[in-house]
Design a protein around this motif. Structure first.
Motif, PDB file in Angstrom:
ATOM      1  N   LEU A   1       0.826  -1.205   0.000  1.00  0.00           N
ATOM      2  CA  LEU A   1       0.000   0.000   0.000  1.00  0.00           C
ATOM      3  C   LEU A   1       0.864   1.261   0.000  1.00  0.00           C
ATOM      4  O   LEU A   1       0.548   2.245  -0.680  1.00  0.00           O
ATOM      5  CB  LEU A   1      -0.944  -0.003   1.199  1.00  0.00           C
ATOM      6  N   LYS A   2       1.970   1.234   0.756  1.00  0.00           N
ATOM      7  CA  LYS A   2       2.872   2.395   0.760  1.00  0.00           C
ATOM      8  C   LYS A   2       3.466   2.619  -0.621  1.00  0.00           C
ATOM      9  O   LYS A   2       3.591   3.764  -1.075  1.00  0.00           O
ATOM     10  CB  LYS A   2       3.985   2.200   1.782  1.00  0.00           C
ATOM     11  N   MET A   3       3.840   1.517  -1.294  1.00  0.00           N
ATOM     12  CA  MET A   3       4.408   1.644  -2.636  1.00  0.00           C
ATOM     13  C   MET A   3       3.376   2.235  -3.593  1.00  0.00           C
ATOM     14  O   MET A   3       3.678   3.131  -4.379  1.00  0.00           O
ATOM     15  CB  MET A   3       4.865   0.280  -3.150  1.00  0.00           C
ATOM     16  N   ASN A   4       2.142   1.760  -3.505  1.00  0.00           N
ATOM     17  CA  ASN A   4       1.094   2.298  -4.370  1.00  0.00           C
ATOM     18  C   ASN A   4       0.825   3.766  -4.062  1.00  0.00           C
ATOM     19  O   ASN A   4       0.584   4.564  -4.970  1.00  0.00           O
ATOM     20  CB  ASN A   4      -0.190   1.487  -4.226  1.00  0.00           C
ATOM     21  N   LEU A   5       0.878   4.139  -2.775  1.00  0.00           N
ATOM     22  CA  LEU A   5       0.671   5.533  -2.405  1.00  0.00           C
ATOM     23  C   LEU A   5       1.775   6.412  -2.974  1.00  0.00           C
ATOM     24  O   LEU A   5       1.504   7.488  -3.517  1.00  0.00           O
ATOM     25  CB  LEU A   5       0.615   5.670  -0.883  1.00  0.00           C
ATOM     26  N   SER A   6       3.026   5.958  -2.880  1.00  0.00           N
ATOM     27  CA  SER A   6       4.122   6.775  -3.413  1.00  0.00           C
ATOM     28  C   SER A   6       4.035   6.882  -4.930  1.00  0.00           C
ATOM     29  O   SER A   6       4.320   7.942  -5.498  1.00  0.00           O
ATOM     30  CB  SER A   6       5.472   6.206  -2.995  1.00  0.00           C
ATOM     31  N   MET A   7       3.622   5.807  -5.602  1.00  0.00           N
ATOM     32  CA  MET A   7       3.448   5.879  -7.056  1.00  0.00           C
ATOM     33  C   MET A   7       2.322   6.842  -7.418  1.00  0.00           C
ATOM     34  O   MET A   7       2.434   7.603  -8.388  1.00  0.00           O
ATOM     35  CB  MET A   7       3.172   4.480  -7.617  1.00  0.00           C
ATOM     36  N   LEU A   8       1.261   6.844  -6.635  1.00  0.00           N
ATOM     37  CA  LEU A   8       0.158   7.768  -6.873  1.00  0.00           C
ATOM     38  C   LEU A   8       0.604   9.207  -6.671  1.00  0.00           C
ATOM     39  O   LEU A   8       0.289  10.091  -7.476  1.00  0.00           O
ATOM     40  CB  LEU A   8      -1.010   7.429  -5.948  1.00  0.00           C
TER      41      LEU A   8
END
Length: 148
Positions: free
Chosen positions: A52-59
């Protein structure tokens, strides 16, 4: 009609759904006392957290990229409007003077619009030099002792 005495369990669907995933619903099942199961759940939840953190940073990076693209497009649009206004102003001045509009006048306006960063830097350098000389002049009377 269905029999009113046989009321289905309203949470049976949720129990089946969560039970098939290996996650127990809170308050419905006694907590496990097996340390290995708890450690496995912790590892699984940390993996989900990292995902989820990775997806948040990509977003967030995508949003920043789109914001930069929007700012760039607005700057290009503004420069185009400046160039067109310079071109029309130059043509109006030449028309009022009675001379014919030259074919190269539009190119001159575009050259001026393209050189605005250099012009801005030159103006900043001149202002910094003026401020430096003013600071030096303001400091000189304070440093010199009064002569009597």
């Amino acid at each position: 009609m269905s029999n009113l005495n046989s009321v289905p369990d309203p949470l049976s669907f949720a129990r089946k759904m969560w039970g098939s995933m290996g996650v127990s619903m809170p308050g419905m099942v006694t907590p496990t006392l097996n340390v290995e199961d708890i450690e496995k759940k912790i590892r699984d939840l940390k993996a989900v957290e990292n995902w989820l953190k990775m997806n948040l940073s990509m977003l967030q990076m995508t949003i920043q990229g789109l914001e930069m693209q929007c700012v760039t497009l607005n700057a290009v649009r503004a420069m185009g409007q400046m160039a067109s206004s310079y071109g029309t102003a130059g043509a109006a001045e030449e028309a009022q003077g009675g001379s014919l509009v030259e074919a190269g006048s539009g190119n001159e306006a575009l050259k001026q619009a393209a050189l605005w960063p250099l012009t801005l830097l030159q103006q900043m350098q001149e202002q910094m030099q003026k401020a430096a000389t003013a600071a030096v002049q303001a400091r000189q009377p304070q440093e010199e002792p009064p002569k009597t």
